[in-house]
Design a protein around this motif. Structure first.
Motif, mmCIF file in Angstrom:
data_model
loop_
_atom_site.group_PDB
_atom_site.id
_atom_site.type_symbol
_atom_site.label_atom_id
_atom_site.label_comp_id
_atom_site.label_asym_id
_atom_site.label_seq_id
_atom_site.Cartn_x
_atom_site.Cartn_y
_atom_site.Cartn_z
ATOM 1 N N UNK A 181 0.986 -1.166 0.025
ATOM 2 C CA UNK A 181 0.087 -0.058 -0.050
ATOM 3 C C UNK A 181 0.674 1.406 0.001
ATOM 4 N N UNK A 182 0.516 2.390 -0.498
ATOM 5 C CA UNK A 182 1.151 3.586 -0.497
ATOM 6 C C UNK A 182 1.674 3.795 0.687
ATOM 7 N N UNK A 183 1.131 3.605 1.861
ATOM 8 C CA UNK A 183 1.875 4.055 3.255
ATOM 9 C C UNK A 183 2.934 3.355 3.633
ATOM 10 N N UNK A 184 3.046 1.982 2.995
ATOM 11 C CA UNK A 184 3.916 1.024 3.247
ATOM 12 C C UNK A 184 5.219 1.094 2.532
ATOM 13 N N UNK A 185 5.284 2.005 1.702
ATOM 14 C CA UNK A 185 6.429 2.140 0.879
ATOM 15 C C UNK A 185 6.991 3.642 0.902
ATOM 16 N N UNK A 186 7.594 4.050 1.826
ATOM 17 C CA UNK A 186 7.940 5.371 2.008
ATOM 18 C C UNK A 186 9.372 5.658 1.569
ATOM 19 N N UNK A 187 9.144 6.520 0.459
ATOM 20 C CA UNK A 187 10.335 6.998 -0.517
ATOM 21 C C UNK A 187 10.089 8.288 -1.110
ATOM 22 N N UNK A 188 10.179 9.272 0.012
ATOM 23 C CA UNK A 188 9.752 10.690 -0.846
ATOM 24 C C UNK A 188 10.496 11.229 -2.119
ATOM 25 N N UNK A 189 11.739 10.814 -2.260
ATOM 26 C CA UNK A 189 12.423 11.319 -3.293
ATOM 27 C C UNK A 189 12.058 10.401 -4.657
ATOM 28 N N UNK A 190 10.854 9.573 -4.647
ATOM 29 C CA UNK A 190 10.891 8.813 -6.009
ATOM 30 C C UNK A 190 9.108 8.778 -6.003
ATOM 31 N N UNK A 191 9.011 8.592 -7.208
ATOM 32 C CA UNK A 191 7.584 8.565 -7.926
ATOM 33 C C UNK A 191 6.819 7.312 -7.427
ATOM 34 N N UNK A 192 5.429 7.403 -7.714
ATOM 35 C CA UNK A 192 4.574 6.403 -7.477
ATOM 36 C C UNK A 192 4.867 5.064 -8.251
ATOM 37 N N UNK A 193 5.800 5.077 -9.319
ATOM 38 C CA UNK A 193 6.009 4.006 -10.197
ATOM 39 C C UNK A 193 7.462 3.336 -9.620
ATOM 40 N N UNK A 194 7.799 3.782 -8.671
ATOM 41 C CA UNK A 194 9.100 3.247 -8.079
ATOM 42 C C UNK A 194 8.965 1.780 -8.049
ATOM 43 N N UNK A 195 10.314 1.152 -8.215
ATOM 44 C CA UNK A 195 10.471 -0.471 -8.095
ATOM 45 C C UNK A 195 11.806 -0.594 -7.493
ATOM 46 N N UNK A 196 11.555 -1.602 -6.508
ATOM 47 C CA UNK A 196 13.047 -2.041 -6.029
ATOM 48 C C UNK A 196 13.145 -3.374 -6.457
ATOM 49 N N UNK A 197 14.233 -3.716 -7.134
ATOM 50 C CA UNK A 197 14.391 -5.412 -7.557
ATOM 51 C C UNK A 197 15.631 -5.752 -6.925
ATOM 52 N N UNK A 198 15.148 -7.075 -6.053
ATOM 53 C CA UNK A 198 16.230 -7.687 -5.560
ATOM 54 C C UNK A 198 16.814 -8.984 -6.249
ATOM 55 N N UNK A 199 17.733 -9.091 -6.656
ATOM 56 C CA UNK A 199 18.208 -10.560 -7.083
ATOM 57 C C UNK A 199 19.086 -11.169 -6.351
ATOM 58 N N UNK A 200 18.366 -12.470 -5.686
ATOM 59 C CA UNK A 200 19.235 -13.244 -4.803
ATOM 60 C C UNK A 200 20.002 -14.531 -5.707
ATOM 61 N N UNK A 201 21.094 -14.552 -5.316
ATOM 62 C CA UNK A 201 21.807 -15.422 -6.415
ATOM 63 C C UNK A 201 23.046 -16.311 -5.389
ATOM 64 N N UNK A 202 23.459 -17.262 -6.023
ATOM 65 C CA UNK A 202 24.771 -18.065 -5.594
ATOM 66 C C UNK A 202 25.992 -17.108 -6.062
ATOM 67 N N UNK A 203 26.977 -17.149 -5.384
ATOM 68 C CA UNK A 203 28.069 -16.353 -5.600
ATOM 69 C C UNK A 203 28.631 -17.186 -6.882
ATOM 70 N N UNK A 204 29.556 -16.243 -7.621
ATOM 71 C CA UNK A 204 30.418 -16.838 -8.962
ATOM 72 C C UNK A 204 30.071 -15.970 -10.099
#
Length: 128
Positions: free
Chosen positions: A47-70
């Motif tokens: 929800x909007x209140x659960x993603x606080x990032x004032x310097x970013x717009x509403x379309x802001x995405x955070x992408x995390x890639x979890x992977x093996x080392x190598x």
């Protein structure tokens, strides 16, 4: 092995998960050689209140890639550039609309199909 977590606003991204997943997975297959069928993506839409990032717009995405080392630093750079380009072209996102983190762990720290990751025989290379 790679898993992807995508965080964004529910009111903006709900119903578009497959579109985002296809773009990111295309980058993983081209940059790192991940097989097309090895897709493990989770969308954590907030929800909007659960993603606080004032310097970013509403379309802001955070992408995390979890992977093996190598993967080499160059391979990581190629992936990062590919994801920014794909999300920019495919979704019309500006570079400021996306943040990407690659989180690497030793293979032994993963448990997959009843085995530690360092005991798995993978059908693709991790060392790229």
């Amino acid at each position: 092995m790679a898993q992807v977590k995508v965080y964004g606003r529910r009111d903006v991204w709900a119903g578009r998960q497959r579109e985002v997943s296809d773009l990111i997975h295309g980058c993983l297959t081209s940059a790192w050689g991940l097989p097309d069928g090895k897709r493990f993506h989770r969308f954590l839409l907030l929800d909007e209140d659960d993603l606080i990032c004032p310097a970013r717009g509403e379309r802001y995405l955070i992408v995390e890639i979890l992977c093996f080392e190598g993967r080499s630093d160059d391979a990581k750079r190629v992936l990062i550039r590919a994801v920014f380009a794909a999300l920019g072209t495919g979704l019309g996102l500006d570079a400021e609309d996306v943040e990407l983190t690659i989180v690497e762990t030793p293979k032994v720290n993963w448990g997959i199909r009843g085995l530690p990751g360092d005991e798995l025989a993978l059908p693709y290379r991790v060392e790229v």
